[in-house]
Motif scaffolding. Structure first.
Motif, short mmCIF file in Angstrom:
data_model
loop_
_atom_site.label_atom_id
_atom_site.label_comp_id
_atom_site.label_asym_id
_atom_site.label_seq_id
_atom_site.Cartn_x
_atom_site.Cartn_y
_atom_site.Cartn_z
N VAL A 1 0.87 -1.18 0.00
CA VAL A 1 0.00 0.00 0.00
C VAL A 1 0.90 1.23 0.00
O VAL A 1 1.90 1.27 0.72
N SER A 2 0.55 2.23 -0.81
CA SER A 2 1.31 3.48 -0.80
C SER A 2 0.36 4.65 -0.96
O SER A 2 -0.75 4.51 -1.51
N TYR A 3 0.81 5.81 -0.49
CA TYR A 3 0.02 7.04 -0.60
C TYR A 3 0.97 8.21 -0.78
O TYR A 3 1.98 8.32 -0.07
N GLU A 4 0.68 9.06 -1.76
CA GLU A 4 1.49 10.26 -2.00
C GLU A 4 0.56 11.44 -2.23
O GLU A 4 -0.41 11.34 -2.99
N ALA A 5 0.86 12.56 -1.58
CA ALA A 5 0.10 13.79 -1.77
C ALA A 5 1.07 14.90 -2.14
O ALA A 5 2.16 14.97 -1.57
N ARG A 6 0.70 15.77 -3.09
CA ARG A 6 1.66 16.76 -3.56
C ARG A 6 0.96 18.03 -4.03
O ARG A 6 -0.23 18.04 -4.38
N ASN A 7 1.75 19.11 -3.99
CA ASN A 7 1.40 20.40 -4.59
C ASN A 7 2.32 20.63 -5.78
O ASN A 7 3.53 20.43 -5.67
N ASP A 8 1.78 21.07 -6.89
CA ASP A 8 2.58 21.37 -8.09
C ASP A 8 2.21 22.75 -8.61
O ASP A 8 1.05 23.19 -8.48
N TRP A 9 3.18 23.43 -9.22
CA TRP A 9 2.92 24.73 -9.83
C TRP A 9 4.02 25.06 -10.83
O TRP A 9 5.08 24.41 -10.86
N PHE A 10 3.77 26.07 -11.66
CA PHE A 10 4.73 26.50 -12.67
C PHE A 10 5.40 27.79 -12.21
O PHE A 10 4.73 28.76 -11.86
N ALA A 11 6.75 27.79 -12.20
CA ALA A 11 7.52 28.98 -11.86
C ALA A 11 8.81 28.94 -12.67
O ALA A 11 9.86 28.57 -12.17
#
Length: 284
Positions: A220-230
């Protein structure tokens, strides 16, 4: 130096300064975060890989949960569009166990899954290569394909409107539960100073009938992320995973080790909820 030359040098200097200012402004504008590009996503994966047929299968697997609720579990039970992969004949429920809410999977029979690929072609002993444009040889239908054991995969992808606290998710974000005795650990991979790795314990319930020599791997795995362009795509995340291997019949409740890495990635230009180490994500 005559007056005309001095005027020319002053004009050239002014032009260079103006050009440098325009260039600096352009670079600053290009590399600043674009608010419209922010995205906040999470992915849950659970895989079961038996090498023999299992019957009367009931599994309780860790779920990302917070305050007794799990968006991932709700999505699986409802069959929402966020469920990317899930075997059609599997039944999902959220089971209230002595360790909190867990993903319950029930099915009468689980067969081993396999993938097949063509065998490698033998190398020409003369070292000759195919002529460009020449027809590709038709595979021999009598050739035995290479067969390897595969897994049964459950995958859920969710999108959120608010930033995710990827530095301090425990207590403010859904994280894999059950969760016991978390301790800091050395990261098993090169990581920036912002990354903190931990080890903790969790639980699985594995009940099924199987041959004595059958092996089953559950992960079992879980990943949470924020992404944006800069000036290019960037982001930050936290991830957790756990895995176990068992032999023979399902043993019931088992204690399973788990790992996590929080604070991965960059925080320059990050959404406001994750700029500071002590920040708390906006409630969802």
């Amino acid at each position: 130096m005559n007056r005309r030359l001095r005027v020319v040098l002053v004009v050239v200097a002014v032009v260079i300064l103006l050009a440098a200012g325009v260039l600096a402004a352009g670079v600053w504008q290009f590399t600043r975060p674009a608010p419209e590009s922010y995205s906040h996503t999470a992915e849950y994966r659970a895989s079961i890989q038996p090498d023999a047929t299992l019957t009367n299968v009931t599994l309780y697997l860790p779920l990302p949960a917070e305050n007794g609720t799990s968006s991932v579990g709700d999505a699986l039970v409802a069959g929402s569009p966020g469920v990317v992969d899930a075997p059609a004949n599997w039944s999902f429920e959220i089971a209230e166990t002595e360790y909190g809410p867990m993903l319950a999977v029930s099915l009468p029979t689980l067969e081993p899954a396999y993938r097949e690929r063509p065998p490698p072609r033998p190398i020409d002993p003369d070292g000759e290569t195919a002529t460009p444009g020449a027809a590709t040889p038709t595979p021999d239908p009598q050739e035995t394909p290479i067969r390897t054991l595969d897994d049964h995969l459950v995958r859920v992808e969710l999108a959120f409107e608010e930033p995710i606290d990827t530095r301090s998710p425990v207590g403010s974000e859904p994280v894999l539960r059950p969760r016991f005795d978390a301790t800091d650990a050395e990261c098993p991979f090169p990581a920036p100073e912002s990354t903190v790795c931990r080890e903790f314990g969790t639980r699985m319930f594995l009940s099924y009938d199987a041959p004595a020599d059958a092996t089953v791997e559950v992960s079992v795995s879980y990943e949470a992320r924020n992404d944006w362009f800069a000036g290019g795509w960037t982001g930050n995340s936290f991830r957790q995973s756990t895995r176990t291997n068992v032999t023979g019949d399902g043993p019931g409740w088992v204690a399973v080790p788990a790992t996590e890495a929080v604070g991965e990635g960059t925080y320059r230009g990050a959404p406001s909820a994750v700029v500071d180490a002590g920040a708390v994500a906006v409630a969802r």
